[in-house]
Design a protein around this motif. Structure first.
Motif, short mmCIF file in Angstrom:
data_model
loop_
_atom_site.label_atom_id
_atom_site.label_comp_id
_atom_site.label_asym_id
_atom_site.label_seq_id
_atom_site.Cartn_x
_atom_site.Cartn_y
_atom_site.Cartn_z
N ASP A 82 18.57 26.02 -13.00
CA ASP A 82 19.63 26.30 -12.00
C ASP A 82 20.46 27.17 -12.55
O ASP A 82 20.83 27.22 -13.72
N TYR B 6 24.39 29.58 -11.33
CA TYR B 6 25.33 29.63 -10.29
C TYR B 6 26.40 30.47 -10.69
O TYR B 6 26.49 31.29 -11.68
N ILE C 257 19.08 27.18 -2.30
CA ILE C 257 20.34 28.10 -2.49
C ILE C 257 21.56 27.40 -1.72
O ILE C 257 21.40 26.85 -0.46
N LYS C 258 22.27 27.25 -2.37
CA LYS C 258 23.82 26.20 -2.23
C LYS C 258 25.02 26.69 -2.11
O LYS C 258 25.47 27.10 -3.43
N LEU D 254 28.33 29.37 -5.61
CA LEU D 254 27.07 29.70 -5.22
C LEU D 254 25.98 29.69 -6.11
O LEU D 254 26.07 29.99 -7.32
N ALA E 95 21.65 28.58 -7.27
CA ALA E 95 20.22 28.64 -7.18
C ALA E 95 19.48 27.58 -7.95
O ALA E 95 19.59 27.39 -9.27
#
Length: 354
Positions: free
Chosen positions: A44, A46, A317-318, A348, A350
């Motif tokens: 991850d 971000y 995707i957050k 953001l 991933a």
């Protein structure tokens, strides 16, 4: 006319049929009982920016764990190897990167590579109802976990951040019935995962009923009581709950905290879910989680996090908006260097899992 039966031919057919069934049965049994090796994990990364405070050398973040670095930042690479036999198996869970470093903050204690071991345990399924686990395992308390794959929100709560992360010891899980479960554990002091340098031990109890869990951790004069659960209110709406109270050892000068968090989540389609985390967290006796307190050492924070989760295959995707509003006006500093009591931020992330 009397029928003539070739008994030798019949015997051959019979033996061949029996041999075929035996072979099929043996293969099926071997397939069922053969140990399974698995390799899974995630990576991850971000991007994070404050909306009402600086983002340079003076960048600030909430007092909760993980996802606190400014700009484009790394989370962690997580590699989990598992070996599952009919009765016994093991898990070796390794982490690399900032999130992993923060999760295993008490290491290295002895080994130079102790800070990459997130979990390392063996287990024995004594029966269908009893499992023994020996080694280093993540905590049983709380709603959120270290891996971002299993959390809906990418940033974490205060309740998660100041509860335990991991334990090393022996635990026994009992399936009392289809609905009830019980776990008992004896462990090193919290987060001392490589060995026990103090000669004291922590004790844990968990009682579960239909996906709702009451937890107790007693650790060297301190204790934490925790409830973790959730309910599917409809096919598309889920409500998660977490509440905890921690009482620190006064002789060691450890403060206390309490809090509650709710996690409503609405699936708008097969590939997108919108979720909110609303958390109220309060601390006493200079516990130190929030960042500023009054003269008596008391402080509180109300944090709201709105997260969207879009799924594209194994990729999530957050996008996330977060507001932390504290009881003290000096907790944060705005872009002009003036003290403020709240911090708003955008993130953001991933996350790819395999």
């Amino acid at each position: 006319m009397k029928q003539i039966i070739n008994t030798k031919f019949v015997k051959n057919i019979l033996f061949s049929t029996l041999a075929l069934f035996s072979a099929v049965s043996l293969v099926a049994q071997e397939e069922e009982e053969a140990p399974k090796f698995t390799l899974s994990g995630s990576i991850d990364a971000y991007y994070r920016a404050n909306l009402n405070a600086g983002n340079g050398v003076d960048a600030q973040a909430p007092g909760s764990s993980f996802a606190n670095l400014p700009g484009f930042a790394l989370g962690m690479a997580n590699v989990i190897a598992g070996y599952e036999g009919e009765k016994v198996g093991f898990v070796a869970d390794l982490v690399f990167g900032p999130r992993g470093t923060d999760a295993i903050f008490a290491s290295p204690m002895y080994s130079a590579t102790g800070d990459i071991v997130n979990q390392l345990y063996a287990y024995w399924n004594v029966s269908d109802a009893v499992t023994l686990t020996f080694g280093n395992f993540n905590t049983f308390l709380g709603y959120e976990v270290i891996s971002p794959v299993a959390n809906f929100n990418y940033s974490t709560s205060y309740l998660f951040s100041y509860g335990p992360f991991s334990h090393t010891g022996l635990k026994a899980d009992f399936a009392i019935s289809d609905d009830f479960s019980l776990m008992l554990a004896v462990m090193n002091p919290t987060d001392l995962t490589e060995f026990n340098p103090v000669g004291q031990y922590a004790y844990g109890v968990q009682l579960g009923y239909s996906g709702q869990y009451a937890n107790l951790l007693i650790d060297n004069g301190s204790y934490e009581i925790d409830f973790t659960g959730g309910f599917d209110l409809s096919d598309s709406f889920f409500l998660g709950l977490n509440a905890a109270y921690f009482n620190g050892d006064e002789e060691d000068g450890i403060g206390s905290f309490a809090g509650v968090a709710v996690y409503p989540q609405l699936a708008t389609s097969e590939n997108f879910t919108l979720g909110l985390r609303g958390e109220y967290f309060t601390e006493t006796d200079f516990f130190g989680a929030i960042g500023a307190s009054d003269a008596e050492g008391d402080a509180s924070v109300f944090a709201v996090t709105l997260t969207g989760s879009a799924t594209i295959g194994n990729l999530m995707i957050k996008p996330e908006l977060r507001l932390d509003s504290t009881s003290e006006d000096t907790t944060f500093v705005n872009g002009n260097g003036e003290p403020i009591g709240s911090l708003s931020s955008f993130l953001l992330a991933a996350i790819y899992s395999f």
